[in-house]
Design a protein around this motif. Structure first.
Motif, mmCIF file in Angstrom:
data_model
loop_
_atom_site.group_PDB
_atom_site.id
_atom_site.type_symbol
_atom_site.label_atom_id
_atom_site.label_comp_id
_atom_site.label_asym_id
_atom_site.label_seq_id
_atom_site.Cartn_x
_atom_site.Cartn_y
_atom_site.Cartn_z
ATOM 1 N N GLN A 152 41.703 40.577 42.417
ATOM 2 C CA GLN A 152 43.052 40.664 41.886
ATOM 3 C C GLN A 152 43.053 40.491 40.371
ATOM 4 O O GLN A 152 42.437 39.552 39.842
ATOM 5 C CB GLN A 152 43.944 39.588 42.512
ATOM 6 N N VAL A 153 43.753 41.389 39.705
ATOM 7 C CA VAL A 153 44.010 41.272 38.271
ATOM 8 C C VAL A 153 45.518 41.204 38.084
ATOM 9 O O VAL A 153 46.242 42.107 38.530
ATOM 10 C CB VAL A 153 43.424 42.463 37.492
ATOM 11 N N THR A 154 45.983 40.144 37.452
ATOM 12 C CA THR A 154 47.408 39.968 37.202
ATOM 13 C C THR A 154 47.637 39.775 35.711
ATOM 14 O O THR A 154 47.024 38.899 35.095
ATOM 15 C CB THR A 154 47.963 38.758 37.969
ATOM 16 N N VAL A 155 48.493 40.622 35.145
ATOM 17 C CA VAL A 155 48.796 40.557 33.715
ATOM 18 C C VAL A 155 50.252 40.149 33.565
ATOM 19 O O VAL A 155 51.152 40.867 34.013
ATOM 20 C CB VAL A 155 48.537 41.905 33.029
ATOM 21 N N SER A 156 50.470 39.017 32.940
ATOM 22 C CA SER A 156 51.838 38.529 32.762
ATOM 23 C C SER A 156 52.400 39.007 31.424
ATOM 24 O O SER A 156 51.674 39.159 30.450
ATOM 25 C CB SER A 156 51.857 37.006 32.814
ATOM 26 N N SER A 157 53.711 39.218 31.421
ATOM 27 C CA SER A 157 54.354 39.715 30.190
ATOM 28 C C SER A 157 54.791 38.584 29.293
ATOM 29 O O SER A 157 54.746 37.418 29.655
ATOM 30 C CB SER A 157 55.557 40.585 30.565
ATOM 31 N N GLN B 120 47.439 36.983 30.045
ATOM 32 C CA GLN B 120 48.667 37.406 29.381
ATOM 33 C C GLN B 120 48.505 38.823 28.832
ATOM 34 O O GLN B 120 47.381 39.263 28.539
ATOM 35 C CB GLN B 120 49.017 36.464 28.248
ATOM 36 N N ALA B 121 49.612 39.495 28.686
ATOM 37 C CA ALA B 121 49.584 40.832 28.104
ATOM 38 C C ALA B 121 48.898 40.786 26.735
ATOM 39 O O ALA B 121 49.127 39.876 25.945
ATOM 40 C CB ALA B 121 51.003 41.365 27.970
ATOM 41 N N GLY B 122 48.045 41.801 26.513
ATOM 42 C CA GLY B 122 47.273 41.854 25.282
ATOM 43 C C GLY B 122 45.908 41.205 25.389
ATOM 44 O O GLY B 122 45.075 41.364 24.495
ATOM 45 N N GLY B 123 45.682 40.498 26.475
ATOM 46 C CA GLY B 123 44.418 39.814 26.682
ATOM 47 C C GLY B 123 43.348 40.717 27.271
ATOM 48 O O GLY B 123 43.551 41.929 27.440
ATOM 49 N N SER B 124 42.208 40.113 27.578
ATOM 50 C CA SER B 124 41.054 40.851 28.083
ATOM 51 C C SER B 124 40.478 40.183 29.322
ATOM 52 O O SER B 124 40.583 38.970 29.496
ATOM 53 C CB SER B 124 39.961 40.926 27.018
ATOM 54 N N LEU B 125 39.884 41.008 30.155
ATOM 55 C CA LEU B 125 39.106 40.550 31.306
ATOM 56 C C LEU B 125 37.906 41.459 31.459
ATOM 57 O O LEU B 125 37.961 42.633 31.066
ATOM 58 C CB LEU B 125 39.932 40.592 32.595
ATOM 59 N N ARG B 126 36.870 40.918 32.080
ATOM 60 C CA ARG B 126 35.688 41.736 32.391
ATOM 61 C C ARG B 126 35.397 41.595 33.879
ATOM 62 O O ARG B 126 35.226 40.478 34.376
ATOM 63 C CB ARG B 126 34.482 41.283 31.579
ATOM 64 N N LEU B 127 35.351 42.724 34.542
ATOM 65 C CA LEU B 127 35.034 42.759 35.965
ATOM 66 C C LEU B 127 33.559 43.082 36.164
ATOM 67 O O LEU B 127 32.969 43.851 35.401
ATOM 68 C CB LEU B 127 35.895 43.788 36.697
ATOM 69 N N SER C 28 43.353 44.819 25.785
ATOM 70 C CA SER C 28 44.763 45.162 25.559
ATOM 71 C C SER C 28 45.488 45.358 26.881
ATOM 72 O O SER C 28 46.202 46.354 27.081
ATOM 73 C CB SER C 28 44.861 46.440 24.704
ATOM 74 N N LEU C 29 45.315 44.424 27.771
ATOM 75 C CA LEU C 29 45.895 44.554 29.108
ATOM 76 C C LEU C 29 47.415 44.547 29.065
ATOM 77 O O LEU C 29 48.036 43.868 28.237
ATOM 78 C CB LEU C 29 45.381 43.442 30.010
ATOM 79 N N LYS C 30 47.987 45.317 29.982
ATOM 80 C CA LYS C 30 49.434 45.457 30.097
ATOM 81 C C LYS C 30 49.881 45.005 31.488
ATOM 82 O O LYS C 30 49.094 45.061 32.434
ATOM 83 C CB LYS C 30 49.831 46.917 29.894
ATOM 84 N N PRO C 31 51.132 44.600 31.631
ATOM 85 C CA PRO C 31 51.617 44.213 32.966
ATOM 86 C C PRO C 31 51.403 45.311 34.011
ATOM 87 O O PRO C 31 51.142 45.003 35.181
ATOM 88 C CB PRO C 31 53.101 43.947 32.723
ATOM 89 N N GLU C 32 51.481 46.571 33.604
ATOM 90 C CA GLU C 32 51.290 47.660 34.557
ATOM 91 C C GLU C 32 49.838 47.824 34.995
ATOM 92 O O GLU C 32 49.551 48.630 35.888
ATOM 93 C CB GLU C 32 51.817 48.983 33.986
ATOM 94 N N ASP C 33 48.930 47.059 34.401
ATOM 95 C CA ASP C 33 47.547 47.058 34.874
ATOM 96 C C ASP C 33 47.357 46.117 36.063
ATOM 97 O O ASP C 33 46.282 46.075 36.656
ATOM 98 C CB ASP C 33 46.595 46.622 33.752
#
Length: 116
Positions: free
Chosen positions: A111-116, A13-20, A84-89
């Motif tokens: 694939q990285v998908t950020v939902s709003s 979700q938007a605002g969340g974090s991921l580590r690649l 602080s992931l955004k949908p545009e990421d």
């Protein structure tokens, strides 16, 4: 020859974090610079962040202050911490390596998908 294997993508979700993660098959002594690029649908592949063998980092303006690239030479691995992931990421993220003989190597993409 360098093989790169990425992992860590997913849906957040938007605002969340991921580590690649990106593991390289070759010793870091044969790799000069490593980085992450991304490509959204219908868009060109763009630089997200990169790090030299000396630890100098470069970031796209759009991710500065939110993403951090780092490398563990002992594990031949480079990381991309994304906060602080955004949908545009949303995009496919590709690991890249530039060898000491200036050859380019790419991972298969994650694939990285950020939902709003």
């Amino acid at each position: 020859q360098v093989q790169l294997v990425e992992s860590g993508g997913g849906l957040v979700q938007a605002g969340g974090s991921l580590r690649l993660f990106c593991a390289a098959s070759a010793s870091t002594f044969s790799i000069n610079r490593r980085g992450w690029y991304r490509q959204a649908p219908g868009m060109q592949r763009e630089l997200v962040a990169r790090i030299t063998s000396g630890g100098i980092t470069t970031y796209a303006d759009s991710v500065k202050g939110r993403f951090t690239i780092s490398r563990d030479n002992a594990k031949n691995t480079v990381y991309l911490q994304m906060n602080s992931l955004k949908p545009e990421d949303t995009a496919v993220y590709y690991c890249h390596a530039l060898s000491t003989t200036y050859e380019d190597y790419w991972g298969q993409g994650t694939q990285v998908t950020v939902s709003s």
